[in-house]
Design an enzyme around this catalytic site. Structure first.
Site, PDB file in Angstrom:
ATOM      1  N   CYS A  90       0.843  -1.203   0.000  1.00  0.00           N
ATOM      2  CA  CYS A  90       0.000   0.000   0.000  1.00  0.00           C
ATOM      3  C   CYS A  90       0.876   1.251   0.000  1.00  0.00           C
ATOM      4  O   CYS A  90       1.368   1.663   1.062  1.00  0.00           O
ATOM      5  CB  CYS A  90      -0.926  -0.007   1.210  1.00  0.00           C
ATOM      6  SG  CYS A  90      -1.993   1.449   1.294  1.00  0.00           S
ATOM      7  N   CYS A 147      -0.263   4.007   2.393  1.00  0.00           N
ATOM      8  CA  CYS A 147      -0.040   3.749   3.817  1.00  0.00           C
ATOM      9  C   CYS A 147       1.437   3.837   4.170  1.00  0.00           C
ATOM     10  O   CYS A 147       1.820   4.456   5.161  1.00  0.00           O
ATOM     11  CB  CYS A 147      -0.535   2.347   4.205  1.00  0.00           C
ATOM     12  SG  CYS A 147      -2.059   1.820   3.415  1.00  0.00           S
ATOM     13  N   ASP A 148       2.269   3.173   3.360  1.00  0.00           N
ATOM     14  CA  ASP A 148       3.643   2.922   3.766  1.00  0.00           C
ATOM     15  C   ASP A 148       4.688   3.757   3.035  1.00  0.00           C
ATOM     16  O   ASP A 148       5.864   3.734   3.417  1.00  0.00           O
ATOM     17  CB  ASP A 148       3.963   1.430   3.572  1.00  0.00           C
ATOM     18  CG  ASP A 148       3.035   0.545   4.406  1.00  0.00           C
ATOM     19  OD1 ASP A 148       2.636   0.974   5.493  1.00  0.00           O
ATOM     20  OD2 ASP A 148       2.703  -0.566   3.954  1.00  0.00           O
TER      21      ASP A 148
END
Length: 321
Positions: A145, A148-149
């Site tokens: 992701c 997200c990351d």
């Protein structure tokens, strides 16, 4: 014995299938209405349990996936929700297919549960490369992701695997954060929309490698250090030194158990829903990453879970149940 216990349960008002952000939120919203609520989950927390740091869930400055999942379960347990964990669903029958007019859920262990309404929130899973080192370094450099990351790799070198829209979009997003992005594509050309390819090619810190087969994720025991790949034209093997690998070769919705049901799926096997989270089957709703709603994000799944639960409650009132 477990199947007998489950079979003995009275019919629910709302039965949620899936214990990720969408399912947990749906169960909480339903229980707050004072109606009989159950949740069937293969793994409470769902996909967030495999996520690294979470820094974009509003009001929570930073947390980790497993911690977030545990906090969700703690929150749901504050309410009268019958949590049936470690259970896998095998089949769904709509109210028009059952003698008593209730939706029926059959579990893998043979148990059957009945409910006036069902909310499907079984999530999705990232398609994996299935190469040595990928599982070992998941959440330690291998990520799925970019939203997200991505910020975790600020100023570092990363690779993106996959040349479709999601892969090229990920490379474009990451290029604004990291030192350098190398996009690795199996095919001889990118499959992303031309406008995305043009944007990617205009960025100074990106490289595209075509006709490449990723063969191994390399690490030092704690973190990713390199990606090995093979040139499919020459069979020459290469190694890229990097800190992160973002796998973007597709998302697989967890909807296999619905293929013999009447619930309509898209050509990507996502559950088709309208703006009220209704499926084409009366009394059956769906929310989160298993649906056709775009942008697979924790906060969106949670909001969709709330919507689905409120829609299910409204459905019960209007249908006199």
């Amino acid at each position: 014995k477990e199947a007998e216990k489950l079979n003995a349960k009275d019919a629910f008002d709302v039965l949620v299938i899936g214990g990720g952000p969408a399912g947990a939120t749906a169960a909480m919203y339903a229980s707050r209405k004072g109606i009989k609520t159950g949740i069937v989950s293969e793994r409470f927390g769902g996909q967030v349990m495999d996520t690294m740091d979470i820094e974009n869930f509003i009001s929570v400055v930073k947390t980790q996936g497993p911690r977030f999942g545990a906090d969700m379960e703690t929150h749901v347990r504050e309410y009268e929700v019958d949590i049936m964990n470690l259970q896998r669903v095998k089949h769904l029958r709509g109210a028009d297919e059952t003698a008593n007019g209730l939706v029926e859920i059959e579990l893998e262990n043979g148990a059957k549960l009945e409910s006036k309404t069902v909310i499907l929130s079984t999530g999705a899973r990232w398609r994996e490369m299935n190469v040595p080192g990928e599982k070992e370094y998941k959440t330690r450099g291998v990520a799925y992701c970019p939203h997200c990351d991505g910020p975790l790799f600020k100023g570092k070198k990363v690779a993106v695997i996959g040349g479709g829209n999601s892969g090229v979009e990920a490379a474009i997003d990451l290029a604004g954060i990291v030192e350098h992005v190398t996009l690795v594509e199996f095919d001889t050309k990118l499959r992303a929309d031309q406008v995305l390819q043009d944007k990617l090619n205009s960025l100074p810190n990106t490289t595209v490698i075509l006709n490449a087969l990723s063969t191994e994720v390399v690490g030092d025991g704690s973190q990713v250090t390199a990606l090995k790949y093979k040139d499919r034209a020459t069979d020459a093997e290469h190694s890229l030194e990097l800190a992160g690998i973002f796998v973007q070769i597709g998302l697989l919705p967890n909807t296999d158990f619905l293929k013999e049901s009447k619930v309509a799926l898209s050509n990507r096997n996502e559950i088709m829903v309208n703006e009220r989270n209704e499926t084409n089957v009366a009394g059956v709703f769906a929310a989160g990453d298993c649906t056709t709603v775009p942008y697979k994000q924790i906060i969106i799944a949670a909001g969709e879970g709330a919507k689905a639960s409120l829609s299910a409650f409204d459905y019960m009132i209007r249908s006199g149940q």
